[in-house]
Design a protein around this motif. Structure first.
Motif, mmCIF file in Angstrom:
data_model
loop_
_atom_site.group_PDB
_atom_site.id
_atom_site.type_symbol
_atom_site.label_atom_id
_atom_site.label_comp_id
_atom_site.label_asym_id
_atom_site.label_seq_id
_atom_site.Cartn_x
_atom_site.Cartn_y
_atom_site.Cartn_z
ATOM 1 N N VAL A 61 -123.391 17.780 6.703
ATOM 2 C CA VAL A 61 -122.285 16.816 6.739
ATOM 3 C C VAL A 61 -121.680 16.811 8.136
ATOM 4 C CG1 VAL A 61 -120.077 16.116 5.723
ATOM 5 C CG2 VAL A 61 -121.808 17.259 4.306
ATOM 6 N N CYS A 62 -121.601 15.623 8.733
ATOM 7 C CA CYS A 62 -121.092 15.490 10.102
ATOM 8 C C CYS A 62 -120.000 14.434 10.160
ATOM 9 C CB CYS A 62 -122.210 15.095 11.061
ATOM 10 S SG CYS A 62 -123.578 16.254 11.119
ATOM 11 N N GLN A 63 -119.149 14.581 11.149
ATOM 12 C CA GLN A 63 -118.141 13.557 11.450
ATOM 13 C C GLN A 63 -118.661 12.677 12.582
ATOM 14 O OE1 GLN A 63 -114.464 14.741 13.463
ATOM 15 N NE2 GLN A 63 -113.305 13.496 12.033
ATOM 16 N N ILE A 64 -118.440 11.370 12.466
ATOM 17 C CA ILE A 64 -118.867 10.433 13.507
ATOM 18 C C ILE A 64 -117.755 10.296 14.533
ATOM 19 C CG2 ILE A 64 -119.546 8.049 13.993
ATOM 20 C CD1 ILE A 64 -120.725 7.907 11.207
ATOM 21 N N LEU A 65 -118.093 10.486 15.810
ATOM 22 C CA LEU A 65 -117.144 10.351 16.915
ATOM 23 C C LEU A 65 -117.466 9.054 17.655
ATOM 24 C CD1 LEU A 65 -117.398 14.025 18.217
ATOM 25 C CD2 LEU A 65 -115.806 13.114 16.512
ATOM 26 N N ALA A 66 -116.638 8.045 17.478
ATOM 27 C CA ALA A 66 -116.942 6.732 18.048
ATOM 28 C C ALA A 66 -116.845 6.732 19.562
ATOM 29 C CB ALA A 66 -116.007 5.669 17.462
ATOM 30 N N LYS A 67 -115.843 7.428 20.122
ATOM 31 C CA LYS A 67 -115.594 7.454 21.564
ATOM 32 C C LYS A 67 -115.592 6.033 22.114
ATOM 33 C CE LYS A 67 -117.462 12.094 22.286
ATOM 34 N NZ LYS A 67 -118.438 12.946 23.012
ATOM 35 N N ASP A 68 -116.392 5.788 23.183
ATOM 36 C CA ASP A 68 -116.421 4.455 23.784
ATOM 37 C C ASP A 68 -117.682 3.681 23.389
ATOM 38 O OD1 ASP A 68 -114.016 4.806 25.149
ATOM 39 O OD2 ASP A 68 -115.011 5.821 26.813
ATOM 40 N N ASN A 69 -118.341 4.101 22.314
ATOM 41 C CA ASN A 69 -119.546 3.403 21.870
ATOM 42 C C ASN A 69 -119.158 2.207 21.011
ATOM 43 O OD1 ASN A 69 -121.960 2.547 20.753
ATOM 44 N ND2 ASN A 69 -122.776 4.608 20.563
ATOM 45 N N PRO A 70 -119.344 0.960 21.512
ATOM 46 C CA PRO A 70 -118.919 -0.216 20.742
ATOM 47 C C PRO A 70 -119.668 -0.382 19.434
ATOM 48 C CG PRO A 70 -120.236 -0.883 22.637
ATOM 49 C CD PRO A 70 -119.959 0.581 22.794
ATOM 50 N N GLY A 108 -120.672 11.571 7.377
ATOM 51 C CA GLY A 108 -121.960 11.086 6.923
ATOM 52 C C GLY A 108 -122.889 12.254 6.646
ATOM 53 N N ILE A 109 -123.914 12.003 5.876
ATOM 54 C CA ILE A 109 -124.899 13.017 5.524
ATOM 55 C C ILE A 109 -126.147 12.786 6.363
ATOM 56 C CG2 ILE A 109 -126.134 14.127 3.642
ATOM 57 C CD1 ILE A 109 -123.132 14.062 3.208
ATOM 58 N N VAL A 110 -126.609 13.806 7.067
ATOM 59 C CA VAL A 110 -127.805 13.662 7.901
ATOM 60 C C VAL A 110 -129.011 13.402 6.998
ATOM 61 C CG1 VAL A 110 -129.353 14.800 9.529
ATOM 62 C CG2 VAL A 110 -126.874 15.153 9.702
ATOM 63 N N ALA A 111 -129.645 12.232 7.194
ATOM 64 C CA ALA A 111 -130.801 11.855 6.392
ATOM 65 C C ALA A 111 -132.105 12.016 7.162
ATOM 66 C CB ALA A 111 -130.668 10.410 5.913
ATOM 67 N N ARG A 112 -132.027 11.927 8.498
ATOM 68 C CA ARG A 112 -133.224 12.087 9.321
ATOM 69 C C ARG A 112 -132.818 12.655 10.675
ATOM 70 N NH1 ARG A 112 -135.087 7.572 8.456
ATOM 71 N NH2 ARG A 112 -134.439 6.378 10.287
ATOM 72 N N VAL A 113 -133.607 13.611 11.168
ATOM 73 C CA VAL A 113 -133.330 14.256 12.454
ATOM 74 C C VAL A 113 -134.324 13.728 13.485
ATOM 75 C CG1 VAL A 113 -133.217 16.438 13.695
ATOM 76 C CG2 VAL A 113 -132.440 16.328 11.324
ATOM 77 N N ASN A 114 -133.815 13.073 14.529
ATOM 78 C CA ASN A 114 -134.641 12.541 15.604
ATOM 79 C C ASN A 114 -134.510 13.424 16.843
ATOM 80 O OD1 ASN A 114 -135.032 10.205 13.852
ATOM 81 N ND2 ASN A 114 -132.978 9.586 14.491
#
Length: 328
Positions: free
Chosen positions: A217-226, A236-242
């Motif tokens: 389980v991770c938190q999404i950090l939007a920062k300056d990403n539009p 969100g739940i990690v479904a795939r690791v790239n």
């Protein structure tokens, strides 16, 4: 037999000193029996010089063209933050689409690009030297200082696409990438291709191994990403690791998010499994089509920073599931 030399007069023009341009030949006299006596008559056309005021106006207008995307981004940010659209539209997205024909993504690109330009200016000048909000609000760019122009001592972006690759980097990295890109472009404004190449090299050099695991389980950090606007703070739940990103399943769908935009909650395995179940339940109800007030409730659940639902939250979610025929 020695070939007679051919002298050709080359027409040149330089805007800096307003040289006179050479015109084409107006009259030629040629004796085939005696080529050495050939006469070429050349007329010169004078290039009209600009007055000092015209030169100044030209420079201002050129810079307005170069900075159109920057001014648009700054103005859109003010319209959004001050909610100046509220008298005619319910949402900022509807306002931009109706008033300017801009998509939500294009608006975010422009705003993010203007922030990048601010960072570049800060890095070059050693202090924040933004174009004032008053200038952006009044729509006048004639007050921009000469040092900020691409014709002056600082090379700045002239289009949003040039800085789009920089939005995924930290401010200090943005400044370094732009400096390298300008150098590679020979001291001129670099095309987006060069900027993208420099960004890719830096990301490959500084990239840390992807240590996330499926189910985490991770938190999404939007920062300056539009592209992550509106997702800041969501879990969100990690479904795939790239290699350099993770695909995470959120309450309203799946998103591919860079490692720099993720933060692990460090939940225990049992807590991660519990959050996975909650995520599936929220996602199933949300995709059924709901009233705005109910959507807001689910969005709130999508930003929980705890691995459980309260008793009341559980009752409301269960009621929604039964309303749509879903049973645990």
């Amino acid at each position: 037999m020695t070939k007679p030399s051919s002298n050709r007069k080359k027409a040149t023009s330089a805007a800096s000193n307003n040289l006179k341009a050479t015109a084409r030949s107006a009259e030629d006299i040629f004796d085939p029996e005696n080529p050495a006596t050939a006469t070429i008559t050349v007329t010169a056309a004078e290039v009209e010089e600009l007055s000092e005021m015209e030169e100044r106006d030209r420079l201002h207008l050129e810079r307005r063209v170069e900075r159109a995307f920057f001014e648009a981004g700054k103005a859109l940010a003010q319209l959004r933050d001050r909610r100046l659209y509220r008298s005619t539209h319910k949402t900022f997205e509807e306002y931009c689409r109706s008033r300017f024909g801009y998509t939500h993504r294009h608006v975010n690109y422009l705003i993010a690009a203007s922030n990048v330009v601010d960072n570049i200016i800060m890095g070059t000048n050693g202090s924040q030297n933004e174009i004032s909000d008053e200038t952006a609000t009044n729509g006048s760019q004639n007050e921009i200082s000469d040092e900020m122009g691409t014709n002056g001592s600082q090379i700045l972006p002239t289009s949003e696409r040039q800085v789009r690759p920089l939005t995924k980097l930290e401010p200090s990295q943005q400044q370094e990438v732009w400096r390298q890109a300008v150098e590679q472009a020979g001291g001129k404004v670099p095309p987006a291709r060069i900027v993208k190449d420099v960004v890719q090299r830096i990301m490959e050099r500084t990239q840390v191994p992807n240590t996330y695991q499926i189910g985490e389980v991770c938190q999404i950090l939007a920062k300056d990403n539009p592209e992550l606007r509106g997702k800041g703070g969501c879990w969100g739940i990690v479904a795939r690791v790239n290699d350099f990103s993770c695909t995470v399943k959120s309450w309203d769908g799946e998103y591919t998010v860079g490692l720099q935009h993720l933060k692990s909650y460090n939940y225990l395995p049992a807590e991660c499994e519990q959050m996975r179940v909650i995520c599936d339940r929220i996602n199933r109800v949300y995709s059924s089509g709901l009233e705005e007030s109910v959507q807001k409730f689910l969005e709130m659940l999508g930003k929980l920073n705890r691995a459980y639902l309260t008793e009341l939250e559980e009752k409301v979610l269960s009621l929604l599931e039964s309303e749509f025929g879903y049973e645990m």
